[in-house]
Design an enzyme around this catalytic site. Sequence first.
Site, mmCIF file in Angstrom:
data_model
loop_
_atom_site.group_PDB
_atom_site.id
_atom_site.type_symbol
_atom_site.label_atom_id
_atom_site.label_comp_id
_atom_site.label_asym_id
_atom_site.label_seq_id
_atom_site.Cartn_x
_atom_site.Cartn_y
_atom_site.Cartn_z
ATOM 1 N N PHE A 120 0.825 -1.200 0.000
ATOM 2 C CA PHE A 120 0.000 0.000 0.000
ATOM 3 C C PHE A 120 0.864 1.255 0.000
ATOM 4 O O PHE A 120 1.867 1.324 0.721
ATOM 5 C CB PHE A 120 -0.872 0.069 1.266
ATOM 6 N N ASP A 121 0.449 2.253 -0.763
ATOM 7 C CA ASP A 121 0.972 3.601 -0.584
ATOM 8 C C ASP A 121 0.337 4.146 0.690
ATOM 9 O O ASP A 121 -0.637 3.590 1.210
ATOM 10 C CB ASP A 121 0.597 4.453 -1.803
ATOM 11 N N GLY A 122 0.854 5.272 1.185
ATOM 12 C CA GLY A 122 0.324 5.842 2.416
ATOM 13 C C GLY A 122 -0.742 6.897 2.194
ATOM 14 O O GLY A 122 -1.946 6.635 2.289
#
Length: 278
Positions: A120-122
């Site tokens: 996941f990106d943040g």
Amino acid sequence: LQALEAVNTQLRELYPDSEELFDIVLMTNNHAQGGLSHGDLFLLCKVLGPSCWVHVCPCGVCFQPVVFCCAPQRTNHEAGSLGNCHLLPCALTSPGIAAATIFSPSKDLEVSENQLRVAFDGDAVLFSDESEQIVKAHGLDMFFEHEKAHENKPLAQGPLKGFLEALGKLQKKFYSKGLRMECPIRTYLVTARSAASSGARALKTLRSWGLETDEALFLAGAPKGPLLKKIRPHIFFDDQMFHVEGAKELGTVAAHVPYGIAQKHKKPAQEKQTPNSK
């Protein structure tokens, strides 16, 4: 599907009476025979028409998925009545369903069949786009000041927070059996934030939610594709097409999450190679 099946098989061995397993729903406008079996997975095949989004949106009602993914834009001729399927993630993210458009990589990258890996990106994916708004409005220097000043204030949740939460719930079932190191689910935070200047807030936010990722990787603006190639996740979620394209070029299945202010600010062609603050 093989990785999901492997997780389900182990969950059934550890918890024979539990129904907390992965369920896959295949949504199609092609003919379906109600359900298809794929090992330990059950695929519910739902026949849909042009307005298929109503079947998954909270006001529509058959079911509410933890995450909904569809193919990128296709022509009406190619896609039949689902010709506008690429618009679904935009329509669904607002009502509260985590949705993304999946892009196939330009080359095949071998991934594990026994361990599910999700990256996941943040910002604007696990977290809200609060910090991204600071970048767009005031630049990187103000972003760093803002994150330092608000280090102990958790970020609001983003569209895929619930998906990480669901994965974490299943992981804990393995942990409780002493199988933390052998857990068949592994999660990653892959963000362009810097560990030294803005990473602490991201980690403290996850901790405040009672969540964690197995690895938190802070790239300080470096390209994500090469690192993802080493991680070999089954899928990577990001809100910016720049990172999605970089990931899929090196073999990672990447999904674009159409959420946040970045969708309203398209970079000029000459700026496309400039990493953002995330």
